[in-house]
Design a protein around this motif. Sequence first.
Motif, PDB file in Angstrom:
ATOM      1  N   ALA A 100      24.215  23.807   0.128  1.00 21.39           N
ATOM      2  CA  ALA A 100      23.308  24.670   0.890  1.00 21.39           C
ATOM      3  C   ALA A 100      23.957  26.018   1.178  1.00 21.39           C
ATOM      4  O   ALA A 100      23.276  27.065   1.151  1.00 21.39           O
ATOM      5  CB  ALA A 100      22.908  23.986   2.190  1.00 21.39           C
ATOM      6  N   SER A 101      25.242  26.026   1.446  1.00 21.10           N
ATOM      7  CA  SER A 101      25.947  27.296   1.679  1.00 21.10           C
ATOM      8  C   SER A 101      25.940  28.151   0.419  1.00 21.10           C
ATOM      9  O   SER A 101      25.793  29.384   0.493  1.00 21.10           O
ATOM     10  CB  SER A 101      27.385  27.025   2.120  1.00 21.10           C
ATOM     11  N   ILE A 102      26.092  27.484  -0.729  1.00 17.61           N
ATOM     12  CA  ILE A 102      26.045  28.219  -1.996  1.00 17.61           C
ATOM     13  C   ILE A 102      24.661  28.821  -2.198  1.00 17.61           C
ATOM     14  O   ILE A 102      24.522  29.997  -2.580  1.00 17.61           O
ATOM     15  CB  ILE A 102      26.405  27.287  -3.163  1.00 17.61           C
ATOM     16  N   ASP A 103      23.610  28.029  -1.924  1.00 24.69           N
ATOM     17  CA  ASP A 103      22.247  28.534  -2.094  1.00 24.69           C
ATOM     18  C   ASP A 103      21.981  29.720  -1.171  1.00 24.69           C
ATOM     19  O   ASP A 103      21.354  30.714  -1.574  1.00 24.69           O
ATOM     20  CB  ASP A 103      21.250  27.416  -1.806  1.00 24.69           C
ATOM     21  N   ALA A 104      22.457  29.628   0.072  1.00 21.68           N
ATOM     22  CA  ALA A 104      22.254  30.729   1.015  1.00 21.68           C
ATOM     23  C   ALA A 104      22.987  31.981   0.553  1.00 21.68           C
ATOM     24  O   ALA A 104      22.462  33.104   0.653  1.00 21.68           O
ATOM     25  CB  ALA A 104      22.715  30.321   2.409  1.00 21.68           C
TER      26      ALA A 104
END
Length: 385
Positions: free
Chosen positions: A162-166
Motif C-alpha cells: 500500500a505504501s508503494i501504491d501511495a
Amino acid sequence: MRIQKNKALPALVIALAAAGIWWASKPAPTKLTTPTAIPVRVVAVSEKDVPRYTSGIGSVLSLHSVVVRPQVDGILTKILVKEGQLVKAGDLLATIDDRSIRASLDQARAQLGESQAQLQVALVNLKRYKLLSVDDGVSKQTYDQQQALVNQLKATAQGNQASIDAAQVQLSYTQIRSPVTGRVGIRTVDEGNFLRMTDTTGLFTVTQIDPIAVEFSLPQQMLPTLQGLINDPQHAQVKAYIGADTDGETGNLLGEGHLTLIDNQINANTGTIRAKAEFDNASQKLWPGLLVTVKIQTALDKDALVVPPTVVQRGLDQHFAYRVNGDKVEAVQVQMVYQGSGQDIIKGVKAGDVLVTDGQSRLKPGSTVQVMSEPPQVVQAEPKP
C-alpha cells in the motif's frame, strides 16, 4: 329728369354688350375623363414550407473548463505547452521535481522486499511445524504462534505494498496532464517556482472549445414548446448569431446546434426559464463568455401561403390585403397565421394571387391601378485610377 334717364341708357347697353361678349368667349366646361391609374407594386402569393422560430439572448459556455493546480508540493521543473495551445485529454502539460517521492517509493519497495523474505521463512517453518504436530513433535502452542507470525508478516507485506501504491500515486502527480481536451489559457507561474497544493490560482486553465454550449433564457410561456422539442428525437435546431437583433435576421451566423437541456425550475423574479444548446465549434467562432442571439426552430408549416410583411394591412377589427383583379383592386380579408421578420404566413387567399405590396395608402376597393416594375438597381461606377 327726362334728360338723366336718357344718359343712363347708353351705359346699360354697353354693360349688356360686354356681358354678351364674355358669355360668348367663355371656355366650355371640361368633361371628366377616366380616373388616373394608381401606381403600385405587387407580389404573387407563394406556397412553401416555412419554419417557425423563437429568439432569445444567450451566453456561450464551455462544457468543461478546468483550473490546472498542483496535487503535490514541489518545484515546477518544466512547462511543456504554450499559452493558447490546443491540447488533448491526457497530454503532459508540466512536470514537478519528483526526486523526494522517488526516494520514498524506493524505500517502500525495500521494506516490501524485507517483509516478503521474512514471510517466506515463516511459511517454511509453519509447514515444518504442521508436519511435526501430527506426531506431537511440537506443541500446539508453538504451531499457533508460528501461524500468527505468518499472518503478521502477510499484513506487513500488504502495508508495504500500500505504501508503494501511495508513492506511485504521488509520483504520478509530479506529471501534470490535461484532464480535458481544450485550449490552454494564460499562464500564471513560470518554471522554477515552488508550487503548493494550497495555491488557488493554479498554473493555467484548460477550456474546452469544441463542442461548446450556449445558455439562454426564454419566456415561461415557451415551456410546453421546449418540452416538446427536447423530447423530439430529431433535436430542435438552434442557431447562434452575433450582432443580431431578437429577430435574428441580421448579424453573422456563428454556428448551428441542437437543444440539449431545460432547467429544472422557472425564475420567479423574471418569469423566464433557462435552456442550453450544444454546438459543434471546429471553426472556433463561438468563444466562452460571448453574448449571442439564438434562434430556435419551434415548428414547420407545410405548404404555407407566404407574403412579404408589407402586404397585410390592419383594419379596424381585421387584417386585409388588396388583390389585383385585371386593372382594379379588391380588398380581401386575411388571417395572420405567423409573423416572421422577413415573411408572413396568411390565410384567406390562394397561391398565385397577386397582392399589392406597395402603394396601399392611395387605394380603395375598385381603384384602378398600374403595376410598376421593381426599381432598377443602382450601379456604382468604378473609381478612376
